[in-house]
Every structure is written in structure tokens, then in C-alpha cells.
Design a protein around this motif. Structure first.
Motif, PDB file in Angstrom:
ATOM      1  N   ALA A  90       0.828  -1.210   0.000  1.00  0.00           N
ATOM      2  CA  ALA A  90       0.000   0.000   0.000  1.00  0.00           C
ATOM      3  C   ALA A  90       0.859   1.256   0.000  1.00  0.00           C
ATOM      4  N   GLN A  91       1.923   1.228   0.776  1.00  0.00           N
ATOM      5  CA  GLN A  91       2.824   2.381   0.832  1.00  0.00           C
ATOM      6  C   GLN A  91       3.446   2.653  -0.531  1.00  0.00           C
ATOM      7  N   ARG A  92       3.896   1.598  -1.198  1.00  0.00           N
ATOM      8  CA  ARG A  92       4.519   1.765  -2.521  1.00  0.00           C
ATOM      9  C   ARG A  92       3.494   2.176  -3.567  1.00  0.00           C
ATOM     10  N   LEU A  93       2.296   1.583  -3.514  1.00  0.00           N
ATOM     11  CA  LEU A  93       1.271   1.892  -4.506  1.00  0.00           C
ATOM     12  C   LEU A  93       0.779   3.330  -4.395  1.00  0.00           C
ATOM     13  N   THR A  94       0.735   3.851  -3.182  1.00  0.00           N
ATOM     14  CA  THR A  94       0.333   5.246  -3.000  1.00  0.00           C
ATOM     15  C   THR A  94       1.233   6.170  -3.804  1.00  0.00           C
ATOM     16  N   ALA A  95       2.534   5.904  -3.761  1.00  0.00           N
ATOM     17  CA  ALA A  95       3.480   6.730  -4.515  1.00  0.00           C
ATOM     18  C   ALA A  95       3.364   6.474  -6.014  1.00  0.00           C
ATOM     19  N   THR A  96       3.153   5.209  -6.394  1.00  0.00           N
ATOM     20  CA  THR A  96       3.108   4.847  -7.814  1.00  0.00           C
ATOM     21  C   THR A  96       1.849   5.375  -8.503  1.00  0.00           C
ATOM     22  N   LEU A  97       0.703   5.253  -7.838  1.00  0.00           N
ATOM     23  CA  LEU A  97      -0.581   5.597  -8.457  1.00  0.00           C
ATOM     24  C   LEU A  97      -1.011   7.035  -8.216  1.00  0.00           C
ATOM     25  N   GLY A  98      -0.363   7.709  -7.269  1.00  0.00           N
ATOM     26  CA  GLY A  98      -0.730   9.106  -7.007  1.00  0.00           C
ATOM     27  C   GLY A  98      -2.030   9.262  -6.252  1.00  0.00           C
ATOM     28  N   GLN A  99      -2.528   8.200  -5.645  1.00  0.00           N
ATOM     29  CA  GLN A  99      -3.718   8.225  -4.800  1.00  0.00           C
ATOM     30  C   GLN A  99      -3.435   7.424  -3.533  1.00  0.00           C
ATOM     31  N   SER A 100      -4.137   7.799  -2.455  1.00  0.00           N
ATOM     32  CA  SER A 100      -3.963   7.048  -1.209  1.00  0.00           C
ATOM     33  C   SER A 100      -4.441   5.613  -1.387  1.00  0.00           C
ATOM     34  N   VAL A 101      -3.626   4.667  -0.921  1.00  0.00           N
ATOM     35  CA  VAL A 101      -4.006   3.260  -0.897  1.00  0.00           C
ATOM     36  C   VAL A 101      -4.021   2.846   0.562  1.00  0.00           C
ATOM     37  N   LEU A 102      -5.201   2.532   1.069  1.00  0.00           N
ATOM     38  CA  LEU A 102      -5.406   2.275   2.482  1.00  0.00           C
ATOM     39  C   LEU A 102      -5.673   0.800   2.730  1.00  0.00           C
ATOM     40  N   VAL A 103      -5.209   0.295   3.874  1.00  0.00           N
ATOM     41  CA  VAL A 103      -5.447  -1.101   4.248  1.00  0.00           C
ATOM     42  C   VAL A 103      -6.573  -1.154   5.270  1.00  0.00           C
ATOM     43  N   GLU A 104      -7.542  -2.011   5.000  1.00  0.00           N
ATOM     44  CA  GLU A 104      -8.676  -2.197   5.903  1.00  0.00           C
ATOM     45  C   GLU A 104      -8.762  -3.670   6.277  1.00  0.00           C
ATOM     46  N   ASN A 105      -8.683  -3.955   7.570  1.00  0.00           N
ATOM     47  CA  ASN A 105      -8.747  -5.339   8.047  1.00  0.00           C
ATOM     48  C   ASN A 105     -10.189  -5.743   8.300  1.00  0.00           C
TER      49      ASN A 105
END
Length: 322
Positions: free
Chosen positions: A52-67
Motif C-alpha cells: 500500500a505504501q509503494r502503490l500510493t506513490a506509484t498511483l498518485g492516490q492514497s491506498v489504504l489497508v482495511e482489516n
């Protein structure tokens, strides 16, 4: 009339394709949610948060983890299966995904509700013995089990877990029958192994390796034809001539069925790019998992194979989870 119908039919297809392409070009335009069907702090959760941390930078949008834990990952899996197929809800899961259909009589989701996106990592399961055990090698364990059928026990992280099924597969291949003792997670299993309260145990190698290094438990073999490159000192089943047992675990990403192909392709490219980053690989290897990657189709083929393999094991061992 036929020409008009053909014209309008072609126009409809063109409009639909145009809308899909526009959606893909605009994607993502809002935060993305990765659903982990397990509690925070476990291996699946840790891998999802790294990605998620890497994808946020790659995609330019927040990527959040929900359990969304519960029912052996089935609650979170059903949630994603019923989510809009727009690419904004992603499932990051583990081997339960390929075993639930065989383990549960009543399941509210199916394998075909998902599009496999990418195989993130694999991890090795390992067979270990208690420190006071006289067994040092796998052949010694097999000989002892055959000499006293029904008297040997082994522990796993729970009924239907990847470690439980890996041992059941080995039992079927080498014709032994140690009794399964299910634990409520890896922690209690490790405690009983170190205290010599149970003779054998099966769990992920990453969580066992420090205990092996310090002599608190003994490693007999990883459940694979080849040794894991992360800890090559631990023997494999293949070292003892057992080349048809693969009990490796995995973590991977999937999407709801119906997600537009262009969105699937964009997400796959983003995951693959993030997975290939040296800093990502270093963090994953440090936690005891091996980055994999590959195409969506390769991951689908792998999952189908796992599904068939474990269904056969579950049926032969008559395992059911209520």
C-alpha cells in the motif's frame, strides 16, 4: 432494418468501449482500499501495508489497508466479492482463499467471484521437532511414526490452516498417520514446542527461524522439493527424495470479477512495479517471504492448481470446518 440494427449494435459497442477506456484513463481518481481478511499484525497484513505504501506513490492516490477478519478469512473475502468491480477495492489474501470451498459446506463467495491480479510472495512452511525429541532428520521422524502408528502427534496453527494441510499432504505421500493437534495460532504452538509439550509442529519458517537458530526447536524439513533461498541451511523434502509435495504458502492480490480489463492491467503494472523496487524486496525478504510477481494469468493458473491440490487433500483426510 438489419443494417440499422447492425449499425446501432456497433455504435453501442463503440460507446461501451469508449466509456471503459475513459474509466481506465481516469483511474484512479479517489483512494483505493486493500482489504485484508485477517487481523492486523499478521504476515498478510504486513505485506499488504508494504504494498500500500509503494502503490500510493506509484498511483498518485492514497491506498489504504482495511482489516476485515473473521470466519477464517471468509468475511473479508465475501466483502470484496460483493464490492463494486471498479478497481477501488482489492483483496490481499493467503492460502485460505484456495481451500475454503472444500472446507466449508456453506460459503457465501466462490473462487470465480474474483480476478487473480498478482502473486505477491511465497513463504515456506517447515516441520519442526521439540528440543528434547530424539528426532533430528525427516527419515527418523517417518521411521518413528511407522513404528508406532497412531501414537505420534503434531501441532499446527489451526484446523484447515495452510500448515495443517501441508502436513496432511506429507502424511498421505509417505503413509504415516500422526494425529493433528490444532492450536489457536502460531504463538501457543511455539510455546508448547519449546516446552516439549508436543513432539512436532508445522508453521511458517519465517516465524520459526530464530528458534531454530538458537536451538530451541529442531528443523526437519521445509515442505517443498527445493530449499528456500532465504534460509538454504534448512533441508527440503526433496533432499530426502520427496519431490511431489509442495506445501509453500503465498500472499496475493485479487479483484472482484467484472473489473474492466484496462483497470486490471493498470493495477497489475502498479503492483509489479512496486514489487520490483529494491527497497520493497528488501523489506519483504527481511520478514521471511520471497517476492514472486508474474502475470495475472500465471497467478490464476497457480491458484487453480492449489485449489485442486488442497481439495484432494481435504477430501482424503475428511477435514471439515464448522
Amino acid at each position: 432494418m438489419k443494417t440499422i440494427k447492425t449499425l446501432f449494435g456497433g455504435l453501442f459497442v463503440a460507446i461501451a468501449l469508449s466509456a471503459t477506456n475513459a474509466t481506465a484513463q481516469d483511474f484512479p481518481n479517489k483512494p483505493i482500499r486493500i482489504v485484508v481478511p485477517y487481523s492486523p499484525g499478521g504476515g498478510t497484513d504486513a505485506v499488504a501495508r508494504i504494498m500500500a505504501q509503494r502503490l500510493t506513490a506509484t498511483l498518485g492516490q492514497s491506498v489504504l489497508v482495511e482489516n476485515k477478519p473473521g470466519a477464517s478469512a471468509n468475511i473479508g473475502s465475501e466483502f470484496v466479492a460483493r464490492a463494486p468491480a471498479d478497481g477501488y477495492t482489492i483483496l490481499v489474501t493467503a492460502p485460505n482463499f484456495t481451500t475454503s470451498e472444500a472446507l466449508y459446506d456453506k460459503l457465501t463467495w466462490r473462487f470465480d467471484d474474483f480476478i487473480p491480479l498478482i502473486h505477491l510472495v511465497r513463504y515456506a512452511n517447515v516441520l519442526v521437532a521439540a528440543p528434547d525429541s530424539k528426532m533430528v532428520t525427516l527419515p527418523e521422524m517417518v521411521s518413528r511414526a511407522k513404528a508406532a502408528p497412531g501414537l505420534m502427534t503434531y501441532g499446527s496453527a489451526g484446523t484447515g490452516s495452510n500448515s495443517h494441510l501441508a502436513m496432511e499432504l506429507l502424511k498421505q505421500r509417505v503413509a504415516i498417520n500422526p494425529e493433528h493437534v490444532p492450536y489457536k495460532g502460531s504463538g501457543p504452538l511455539k510455546t508448547d514446542l519449546m516446552g516439549n509439550h508436543i513432539l512436532l509442529g508445522v508453521d511458517g519458517l519465517g516465524g520459526m527461524v530464530e528458534l531454530i537458530k538458537t536451538g530451541q526447536i529442531k528443523a526437519l524439513a521445509v515442505f517443498a522439493p527445493k530449499r528456500t533461498p532465504l534460509w538454504p541451511d534448512v533441508p527440503s523434502l526433496g533432499d530426502f527424495g520427496i519431490n511431489d509435495v509442495d506445501g509453500n504458502g503465498w500472499y496475493g492480490a485479487l479483484l472482484p470479477i467484472g473489473t474492466p480489463p484496462a483497470v486490471v492491467a493498470k493495477l497489475h503494472a502498479a503492483f509489479a512495479s512496486a514489487l520490483a523496487m529494491p527497497e520493497t524486496r528488501e523489506r519483504l525478504i527481511a520478514m521471511g517471504v520471497e517476492p514472486v510477481g508474474g502475470s495475472s494469468e500465471t497467478f490464476r493458473t497457480y491458484l487453480l492448481g492449489e485449489r485442486r491440490k488442497w481439495a484432494d487433500v481435504i477430501s482424503a483426510a475428511k477435514i471439515k470446518v464448522n
